[in-house]
Scaffold this active site. Structure first.
Site, PDB file in Angstrom:
ATOM      1  N   HIS A  46      27.011  78.901 -14.286  1.00  0.00           N
ATOM      2  CA  HIS A  46      28.063  79.407 -15.168  1.00  0.00           C
ATOM      3  C   HIS A  46      28.650  80.699 -14.635  1.00  0.00           C
ATOM      4  O   HIS A  46      29.658  81.172 -15.133  1.00  0.00           O
ATOM      5  CB  HIS A  46      27.512  79.625 -16.576  1.00  0.00           C
ATOM      6  CG  HIS A  46      26.924  78.377 -17.152  1.00  0.00           C
ATOM      7  ND1 HIS A  46      25.594  78.049 -16.986  1.00  0.00           N
ATOM      8  CD2 HIS A  46      27.487  77.354 -17.836  1.00  0.00           C
ATOM      9  CE1 HIS A  46      25.371  76.888 -17.575  1.00  0.00           C
ATOM     10  NE2 HIS A  46      26.493  76.447 -18.080  1.00  0.00           N
ATOM     11  N   GLU A  50      20.268  68.160 -29.042  1.00  0.00           N
ATOM     12  CA  GLU A  50      21.259  68.293 -30.124  1.00  0.00           C
ATOM     13  C   GLU A  50      21.119  67.227 -31.188  1.00  0.00           C
ATOM     14  O   GLU A  50      21.580  67.408 -32.308  1.00  0.00           O
ATOM     15  CB  GLU A  50      22.672  68.099 -29.574  1.00  0.00           C
ATOM     16  CG  GLU A  50      23.157  69.162 -28.688  1.00  0.00           C
ATOM     17  CD  GLU A  50      24.566  68.839 -28.173  1.00  0.00           C
ATOM     18  OE1 GLU A  50      24.910  69.400 -27.162  1.00  0.00           O
ATOM     19  OE2 GLU A  50      25.286  68.018 -28.795  1.00  0.00           O
ATOM     20  N   LEU A  76      47.335  76.056 -32.940  1.00  0.00           N
ATOM     21  CA  LEU A  76      46.569  77.304 -32.914  1.00  0.00           C
ATOM     22  C   LEU A  76      46.028  77.558 -31.509  1.00  0.00           C
ATOM     23  O   LEU A  76      46.038  78.681 -31.017  1.00  0.00           O
ATOM     24  CB  LEU A  76      45.423  77.258 -33.931  1.00  0.00           C
ATOM     25  CG  LEU A  76      44.627  78.569 -34.043  1.00  0.00           C
ATOM     26  CD1 LEU A  76      45.525  79.715 -34.509  1.00  0.00           C
ATOM     27  CD2 LEU A  76      43.439  78.423 -34.991  1.00  0.00           C
ATOM     28  N   LYS A  77      45.572  76.508 -30.863  1.00  0.00           N
ATOM     29  CA  LYS A  77      45.064  76.654 -29.489  1.00  0.00           C
ATOM     30  C   LYS A  77      46.151  77.226 -28.562  1.00  0.00           C
ATOM     31  O   LYS A  77      45.928  78.218 -27.867  1.00  0.00           O
ATOM     32  CB  LYS A  77      44.598  75.291 -28.972  1.00  0.00           C
ATOM     33  CG  LYS A  77      44.169  75.300 -27.523  1.00  0.00           C
ATOM     34  CD  LYS A  77      43.986  73.876 -26.998  1.00  0.00           C
ATOM     35  CE  LYS A  77      43.620  73.856 -25.527  1.00  0.00           C
ATOM     36  NZ  LYS A  77      42.273  74.378 -25.259  1.00  0.00           N
ATOM     37  N   GLY A  80      25.006  66.834  -9.704  1.00  0.00           N
ATOM     38  CA  GLY A  80      25.911  65.688  -9.694  1.00  0.00           C
ATOM     39  C   GLY A  80      27.337  66.019  -9.331  1.00  0.00           C
ATOM     40  O   GLY A  80      27.880  65.489  -8.379  1.00  0.00           O
ATOM     41  N   CYS A  93      22.953  73.242 -13.295  1.00  0.00           N
ATOM     42  CA  CYS A  93      23.805  72.199 -13.870  1.00  0.00           C
ATOM     43  C   CYS A  93      24.820  71.780 -12.809  1.00  0.00           C
ATOM     44  O   CYS A  93      24.738  72.239 -11.665  1.00  0.00           O
ATOM     45  CB  CYS A  93      24.494  72.732 -15.144  1.00  0.00           C
ATOM     46  SG  CYS A  93      25.267  71.440 -16.151  1.00  0.00           S
ATOM     47  N   LYS A  96      25.393  76.372 -32.045  1.00  0.00           N
ATOM     48  CA  LYS A  96      25.897  75.228 -32.790  1.00  0.00           C
ATOM     49  C   LYS A  96      25.739  75.396 -34.303  1.00  0.00           C
ATOM     50  O   LYS A  96      24.736  75.889 -34.780  1.00  0.00           O
ATOM     51  CB  LYS A  96      25.167  73.956 -32.343  1.00  0.00           C
ATOM     52  CG  LYS A  96      25.752  73.372 -31.065  1.00  0.00           C
ATOM     53  CD  LYS A  96      24.818  72.371 -30.443  1.00  0.00           C
ATOM     54  CE  LYS A  96      24.647  71.178 -31.318  1.00  0.00           C
ATOM     55  NZ  LYS A  96      25.807  70.261 -31.266  1.00  0.00           N
ATOM     56  N   GLU A 143      31.185  63.091  -8.214  1.00  0.00           N
ATOM     57  CA  GLU A 143      31.830  62.827  -9.517  1.00  0.00           C
ATOM     58  C   GLU A 143      33.318  63.175  -9.582  1.00  0.00           C
ATOM     59  O   GLU A 143      33.842  63.472 -10.654  1.00  0.00           O
ATOM     60  CB  GLU A 143      31.061  63.543 -10.649  1.00  0.00           C
ATOM     61  CG  GLU A 143      29.608  63.100 -10.748  1.00  0.00           C
ATOM     62  CD  GLU A 143      28.823  63.764 -11.882  1.00  0.00           C
ATOM     63  OE1 GLU A 143      29.439  64.261 -12.836  1.00  0.00           O
ATOM     64  OE2 GLU A 143      27.573  63.756 -11.801  1.00  0.00           O
TER      65      GLU A 143
HETATM   66  N1  GLN Z   1      25.976  65.177 -13.841  1.00  0.00           N
HETATM   67  C1  GLN Z   1      26.750  66.079 -14.652  1.00  0.00           C
HETATM   68  C2  GLN Z   1      27.422  67.107 -13.753  1.00  0.00           C
HETATM   69  O1  GLN Z   1      26.864  67.427 -12.740  1.00  0.00           O
HETATM   70  C3  GLN Z   1      25.877  66.773 -15.657  1.00  0.00           C
HETATM   71  C4  GLN Z   1      26.673  67.646 -16.596  1.00  0.00           C
HETATM   72  C5  GLN Z   1      25.866  68.220 -17.752  1.00  0.00           C
HETATM   73  O2  GLN Z   1      24.688  68.369 -17.689  1.00  0.00           O
HETATM   74  N2  GLN Z   1      26.506  68.591 -18.824  1.00  0.00           N
HETATM   75  O3  GLN Z   1      28.470  67.628 -14.075  1.00  0.00           O
HETATM   76 ZN    ZN Z   2      23.722  70.314 -17.225  1.00  0.00          ZN
END
Ligand code: GLN
Ligand code: ZN
Length: 765
Positions: A694, A605, A18-19, A432, A726, A111, A484
């Site tokens: 985002h 969550e 489906l994806k 990060g 983020c 969610k 990362e």
């Molecule tokens: N350290 C992660 C990053 O920078 C944190 C990601 C997250 O908060 N979901 O991608």
């Molecule tokens: Zn985050």
């Protein structure tokens, strides 16, 4: 005869068909007919599977091109008016609701209860009208009939539908719309009856929530009306015990009730006491939320007497829809064979239900081989040395209060850290990750396939780290990260290096729309055989005089985004992971790393569905975090990071984590979220995200200065950090550099504005 059924099955297809089809359709590579044909193939295969196993019904209506709640928006003719669609939606319009179009943003997503599945949130206003809408459900019932199956359609009940929707106008209650909604449900049921349907499963999982009295009392009124349609209703509750909703549920005028006997098992006696003599009891005995094989003999021990009492009125079922587990173990050829025997995905759970049904109806002897096989698998799991590691147990037993508290309280640590780190006021940092470029992804993939040697891979990653460090130095950031690059996923990266974790090849579960996740399986006692991040971090620190922040995923998030063991409490598994992370934290410190961030994006969550269960969860969750963080000296600064928008109801528990610094998402709410932290007098340092990662939009320095000034109204300025919302892994370098340059400029403006008051409290201004 006892009957057997499932509440729903995965809709993504065994190979995520489906994806692929959805994404091809959205790209314009295939037309609607081709997409429909893939969908029909998945449904037919799902029904065939249920039928062939010997289940008494095939579930119809569990299929959705995007989401089951969105299907109900279509079915009930209540698409948000802002889209300007008629009451019957075409597929293209349906996808616009889910994904947005040029004129209207997509419907919100959130969610589904405490699962990792996300549904689209219906939008309600006082003038929202309902009317018989898109006829897909009826078409699918006909499709199943034509193929020779006995369909049991499933609907989300009217109260759960309203409850999960959002009021888009202030000053009215969505419950007021119930009377307008019920006739449409009535018409749907009547039409299903006219199609020859005997039973309809009607899901009301909100019965597992804390309900206000007006919602609870609405059930009786609603079901009196729905019962009038003359089709047999199986009212299904799941995801938890019924507790104070039990009597309400059991007394409703419906033909049968389904209860979750996995999560609500303690209530079985009460449920049976309250079960009226005419009603069917569908017992959800096979866990739909986890991947472990059920102890079939234990189910039989528990239910044979119930079967004697209820006879035909006992049905056996999955606890909830199997949507939340992977499709089949068939393709898992690389899993260790011993571990594989302990598991059951959707297909295997269907088989187990068929075995149970036969055992009830024809006696255990009729399925002796299957039962013996099941007992052997369970015995091997119970005894396995891969599951039980005495050293881990001893470490857990030896935990004392000193393990989950830092040496000194925050104020003393803050002073010591200021002397050591010598950061300016409003220190700048990132969360990060840096952009995961095509080269990074391809290097990781080639290394996995063995096309890149260990040495080549290390050199490539070190080049990326060097690049990230140089860019951060040029930007003038204060606390650097290594970026990362070596991580595909923040849980998988650590899980692969921890004992007790396993990874499937094809264990995909739908998260939303075409997006699927492949959660790791925690099968045994967790420990960390060797350091996981120390070499990369040490290398990154060697390139700069600025502090390099070590980056880890926290125990609660490691737990929350995995399938967990069902043979010990979640809290025990969390503590085991906490000790493994603690080892890493201590090793980073020993390697000279002065700042360590332990991400906990899934902390919230994990909250149980019922408020009464929150304190116990928050207690062990914050303790697990503190255990991971408290092995270090006071001069080592511990950060945590969370990215979501509701903190206020758990602020005491966030404070109880006692991280020296917390970075959070706030930019999208224009710092409003911070007010809670201010009112609560949150004691430690905070980095409210000053820009939304985002979005590809590059915020100006003025935008971020304004947000920081707003933040400084509610948080003591000398406790404020400056950082994005983020990680930046999904962004490109050009926008990232532009945005971070502006962010650093904003921090400098703030330093200037607040120069005097801060000079007195910081080691170096
Ligand atoms: N350290 C992660 C990053 O920078 C944190 C990601 C997250 O908060 N979901 O991608
Ligand atoms: Zn985050």
């Amino acid at each position: 005869m006892a009957r057997a059924h499932v509440l729903g099955v995965p809709r993504i297809g065994p190979q995520r068909e489906l994806k692929s089809a959805l994404e091809a359709y959205w790209r314009g590579d295939i037309d609607e007919a081709a997409l429909q044909s893939v969908a029909s193939g998945i449904r037919q295969a799902n029904w065939q599977r249920q039928h062939a196993a010997g289940l008494d019904f095939v579930t119809v209506g569990d299929f959705a091109f995007y989401d089951q709640m969105l299907n109900h928006v279509a079915l009930l003719g209540c698409a948000p008016a802002r889209f300007g669609f008629g009451s019957t939606l075409g597929l293209a319009e349906y996808f616009q609701l889910a994904r947005g179009n040029a004129a209207s943003p997509a419907m919100e997503m959130t969610k589904w209860f405490d699962t990792n599945y996300h549904y689209l949130v219906p939008e309600l206003k006082p003038d929202t009208q309902f009317s018989p809408g898109t006829a897909w459900l009826f078409d699918e019932v006909a499709e199943a009939r034509t193929a020779g199956f006995n369909p049991k359609p499933v609907l989300i009940g009217p109260l759960t539908f309203l409850y999960l929707a959002k009021e888009k106008t202030a000053g009215f209650s969505r419950l007021d719309l119930l009377d307008r909604l019920l006739p449409v449900y009535g018409a749907i049921l009547a039409r299903l009856k006219a199609q020859g349907v005997e039973w309809v499963q009607i899901d009301e999982p909100i019965l597992a929530l804390d309900l206000d009295a007006d919602w609870r009392t609405a059930f009786e009124r609603a079901y009196h009306q729905l019962n009038a349609a003359g089709v047999k209703l199986l009212l299904a509750s799941y995801f938890g015990p019924l507790r104070e909703n039990l009597q309400v549920a059991m007394k409703l005028p419906v033909a049968g009730v389904h209860v979750d006997c996995v999560r609500g098992g303690d209530e079985l006696a009460q449920v049976i006491d309250w079960l009226p003599v005419s009603k069917v009891l569908s017992a959800g005995v096979i866990d739909g939320r986890n991947v472990w094989a059920t102890d079939l003999a234990a189910v039989l021990d528990r239910f044979e007497e119930v079967h004697r009492r209820l006879g035909d009125r006992l049905w056996v079922a999955s606890s909830c829809s199997l949507l939340h587990v992977p499709v089949s173990l068939t393709g898992e050829t690389r899993l260790d064979p011993e571990l594989r025997r302990w598991l059951a995905f959707a297909d295997e759970k269907i088989t187990a239900l068929a075995v149970l049904k036969t055992a009830f109806n024809a006696g255990r002897a009729a399925v002796a081989a299957a039962l013996a096989d099941n007992q052997q698998a369970l015995a091997s799991r119970r005894a396995s040395t891969r599951v039980h590691d005495a050293a881990v147990g001893e470490r857990l037993a030896a935990l004392t209060a000193t393990h989950d508290t830092r040496n000194q309280p925050f104020a003393a640590r803050q002073a010591a850290q200021r002397v050591r780190l010598k950061l300016p006021p409003f220190p700048t940092t990132t969360i990060g990750s840096f952009p995961q470029t095509a080269e990074i992804r391809s290097a990781r993939a080639r290394f996995r396939k063995g096309e890149l040697s260990e040495a080549e891979y290390t050199a490539t990653m070190q080049r990326e780290i060097r690049r990230a460090v140089e860019k951060q130095e040029a930007l003038g950031l204060d606390v650097l990260v290594h970026g990362e690059a070596e991580r595909n996923d923040m849980v998988e990266y650590f899980g692969e290096q921890l004992a007790g974790y396993a990874f499937t090849q094809n264990g995909w579960v739908q998260s939303y729309g075409s997006r699927c996740v492949k959660p790791p399986v925690i099968y045994g006692d967790v420990s960390r055989p060797r350091p996981m991040t120390v070499e990369w971090t040490r290398y990154a620190q060697s390139l700069t005089d600025k502090p390099m922040k070590g980056m880890l995923t926290g125990p609660v998030t490691m737990l929350q985004w995995s399938f967990v063991r069902d043979d010990q409490p979640r809290s025990t598994t969390a503590l085991q992971i906490a000790l493994a992370i603690r080892d890493e934290v201590n090793d980073l410190e020993a390697a000279g790393i002065g700042i360590i961030q332990i991400d906990e994006p899934a902390y919230r969550e994990g909250l149980p569905l019922r408020k009464a269960d929150w304190p116990a969860y928050l207690d062990w969750a914050s303790r697990a975090f503190r255990i991971s963080a408290s092995g270090v000296a006071d001069t080592t600064q511990i950060h945590t990071h969370m990215c979501y928008s509701e903190f206020n109801d758990i602020l005491p528990a966030i404070a109880a984590m006692d991280a020296d610094v917390i970075t959070i998402e706030t930019s999208r709410s224009d710092m409003e979220l911070l007010r809670g932290f201010g009112d609560f007098n949150y004691p430690n340092e905070i980095g409210p995200g000053v820009y939304d990662i985002h979005s590809p939009r590059v915020p100006t320095a003025a935008d971020m200065t304004r947000l920081l000034e707003k933040a400084a109204q509610v948080i003591p300025p000398d406790n404020l950090w400056v950082n994005p919302d983020c990680g930046l892994k999904t962004r490109g370098w050009a926008e990232t550099e532009a945005a971070l340059a502006n962010m650093v400029a904003a921090a400098r403006t703030l330093r200037h504005t607040y120069a005097r008051p801060l000079a007195a409290t910081t080691a170096q201004a």
